[in-house]
Scaffold this active site. Structure first.
Site, PDB file in Angstrom:
ATOM      1  N   CYS A 107       6.242  39.766  -8.373  1.00 20.70           N
ATOM      2  CA  CYS A 107       6.280  39.327  -6.703  1.00 20.70           C
ATOM      3  C   CYS A 107       5.035  39.837  -6.169  1.00 20.70           C
ATOM      4  CB  CYS A 107       7.262  39.624  -5.980  1.00 20.70           C
ATOM      5  SG  CYS A 107       7.669  41.645  -6.251  1.00 20.70           S
TER       6      CYS A 107
ATOM      7  N   GLU B  24      14.235  41.645  -1.432  1.00 24.75           N
ATOM      8  CA  GLU B  24      12.902  42.137  -1.839  1.00 24.75           C
ATOM      9  C   GLU B  24      12.682  40.553  -2.596  1.00 24.75           C
ATOM     10  OE1 GLU B  24       9.794  41.799  -3.357  1.00 24.75           O
ATOM     11  OE2 GLU B  24      10.435  43.409  -4.842  1.00 24.75           O
TER      12      GLU B  24
END
Ligand SMILES: O=CCCC(=O)O
Length: 430
Positions: A241, A207
Site C-alpha cells: 500500500c 488501513e
C-alpha cells in the site's frame, strides 16, 4: 477439520476475562516468548510466507525479522504508553486509565502475511484485548503458522485464527462479544467493514490502499535517488500500500531519471522464490497480475507510452515503466498493486503538489530535494497521512502509520497503535 465459529467466539470472550486481568509484565513476558520463538524458527515462518504468496525467501525472512523488531519496540515502550495520565483541574484528582475493550477482530491481507498481523495483534494484545484474525484466503499456511505461534501463551488462548469466508465477517462483527475491528485491505473491503461496524457502533481502524507520489525536485541527485525510487516501487513485487506508484519528476531530470530507473530494473534477479539470491518474484496470484495488465493496457489505449517491460506470464509481471500519463488514466486514478511505475513531469512545485493530491488516496508521499527547509514550508499543502523527505515511505514500529481520504483512518504502531483499542477511562475525584 470442522471449524466452530460460535464456540471460538465464546472461548475468545471467556479468555479475555482472564487475559485482561493478567498484569502488563506478564503480557510483556508472553510477547518475549513469541518473539523468541519467531526468531528461532524464522526460516519455517518465512517459508510459510513464500509458499503462500511467492515472495522471495530473503524478503520473507526480512518480514519475519521486522515482526521481531515490532515486538522489541512494544516490549520496551508499552508500560510508558499504557500508563495513562493525570490532569490538573479544580477537583482533587483527575486521571485517565487505558483499559482493554474486549475481543477485537483483525481482517488481514496477504501482501505481508506476518507483518500486517503482528502490527495489529501485538499492541492489541498488550493492551489486554484478545484477538480474532480473519486472514486472506490465499495465505492459509501463514494463517495456521501464526495461530500456532501465538498459542505459546500459558493457560488461555488469546489469538484465534478464523478460517472463514469474507461473507461471514458481517456476522462476526455483529456478534456482541466483538468490540472493535481493524482492517488492512482494499478500499472496497474498508467501505463494507466500516458500514457494518457503524451499524453496530463498534470502533474501526482502516488501513486501505495508497497511490503514493514520489516527487523529485530539480536539485536532487539522481544517482542517490533512483535506487531508492526503484526499491520504493518494486518492493514486494509492487504489492504494498505504501509503495511509490506515481513518480513526479522535475522536467529537467525526467529523461535521465527514466534511463537510470530502467537500468536499475535490469539488475533484478528473477527465479525460484526459495532461492536466496532471487530478488524479484511473481505476484501473489494470476488474477491480480491480469488486473494490473488491464490497468496498463487501458492506459496505453488512452495514450500512455510503454518504456520498459509490460509482459505477463501467469502471475509473473515484468517490472514495467510507463510515461506520457494523464490524470484520467487508470494507472493514475486507481491503485496499481504490482510492479508498474508511472512517470510524469513538472516544472513548478505547486504543480507537483497538485498531481500528488490528485489521487483519491492519501497514505504518504516522498519528496527528494536538497532544500529541506523549502519542502518543510510546503508540508501543509499535502493531503497525506505521512510525508517523507529524502526517504521513501516506510513503516516502522516507532512511527505512527495510517492514511486519510480513501486510504482509511486511524493509526497503527507507535503510541497510537497501542491505544487504538482501549477504553480511555476518565476518573474524577472530588
Ligand atoms: O501494504 C502496506 C503496508 C506495508 C508496510 O507496512 O511496509
Amino acid at each position: 477439520m470442522h471449524f466452530d465459529l460460535d464456540n471460538t467466539l465464546e472461548v475468545a470472550a471467556r479468555d479475555y476475562e482472564i487475559w485482561k486481568n493478567t498484569d502488563l509484565d506478564s503480557r510483556i513476558a508472553v510477547v518475549k516468548l513469541i518473539r523468541n520463538q519467531l526468531i528461532e524458527q524464522k526460516f519455517k515462518y518465512a517459508t510459510s510466507i513464500t509458499k503462500d504468496m511467492h515472495k522471495p525467501i530473503s524478503q520473507s525472512l526480512a518480514e519475519v525479522e521486522k515482526c521481531a523488531k515490532l515486538c522489541n519496540y512494544y516490549i520496551e515502550e508499552s508500560k510508558r504508553i499504557l500508563k495513562g495520565r493525570t490532569i490538573k483541574t479544580g477537583w482533587s484528582e483527575v486521571y485517565l486509565t487505558n483499559e482493554p475493550l474486549g475481543v477485537i477482530l483483525g481482517v488481514m491481507p496477504w501482501n505481508y502475511p506476518f507483518w500486517q498481523v503482528f502490527r495489529f495483534a501485538i499492541p492489541t494484545l498488550l493492551a489486554g484485548n484478545t484477538v480474532l484474525v480473519k486472514h486472506a484466503s490465499n495465505v492459509p499456511n501463514a494463517a495456521v503458522a501464526l495461530e500456532e505461534l501465538f498459542r505459546i501463551v500459558g493457560n488461555q488462548q488469546v489469538y484465534f485464527n478464523l478460517p472463514i469466508g469474507s461473507e461471514q465477517v458481517e456476522n462476526v462483527i455483529a456478534n456482541p462479544v466483538v468490540k472493535g475491528v481493524s482492517l488492512t485491505g482494499s478500499e472496497a473491503a474498508g467501505k463494507s467493514v466500516a458500514s457494518i461496524a457503524g451499524k453496530w457502533l463498534k470502533p474501526v481502524l482502516l488501513e486501505l490502499g495508497g497511490s503514493n507520489a514520489f516527487i523529485v525536485c530539480e536539485d536532487a541527485i539522481l544517482d542517490e535517488v533512483v535506487p531508492v525510487a526503484v526499491r520504493a516501487r518494486m518492493q514486494n513485487a509492487g504489492q504494498s500500500c505504501i509503495a511509490a506508484k506515481r513518480f513526479i519528476i522535475h522536467n529537467k531530470l525526467k529523461d535521465q531519471f527514466i534511463k537510470k530507473f530502467v537500468k536499475e530494473l535490469k539488475t533484478f534477479k528473477f527465479g525460484d522464490a526459495m532461492n536466496e539470491s532471487t530478488s524479484f518474484g511473481s505476484m501473489a496470484r494470476e488474477d491480480l497480475a491480469e488486473g494490473l495488465e488491464k490497468q496498463m493496457r487501458d492506459s496505453i489505449n488512452m495514450g500512455a507510452t510503454l518504456v520498459h517491460g509490460g509482459k505477463r506470464d501467469g502471475a509473473f509481471f515484468e517490472p514495467t515503466v510507463l510515461t506520457n500519463i494523464n490524470v484520467d488514466m487508470p494507472v493514475f486514478k486507481e491503485e496499481t498493486f504490482g510492479p508498474l511505475a508511472v512517470i510524469m513531469g513538472f516544472d513548478d512545485f505547486d504543480k507537483a503538489v497538485a498531481l500528488s493530491n490528485g489521487s483519491n488516496f492519501g497514505l504518504g508521499v516522498s519528496i527528494f530535494s536538497k532544500d529541506v527547509n523549502f519542502i518543510k514550508s510546503k508540508i501543509a499543502s499535502f493531503d497525506e497521512g505521512a510525508l517523507f523527505i529524502n526517504e521513501m515511505v516506510v513503516s516502522d514500529p516507532s512511527v505512527p502509520f495510517g492514511g486519510i481520504k480513501n486510504s482509511g483512518y486511524g493509526r497503527e504502531m507507535s503510541d497510537e497503535g497501542l491505544l487504538a483499542f482501549v477504553n480511555k477511562k476518565t476518573v474524577v475525584i472530588k
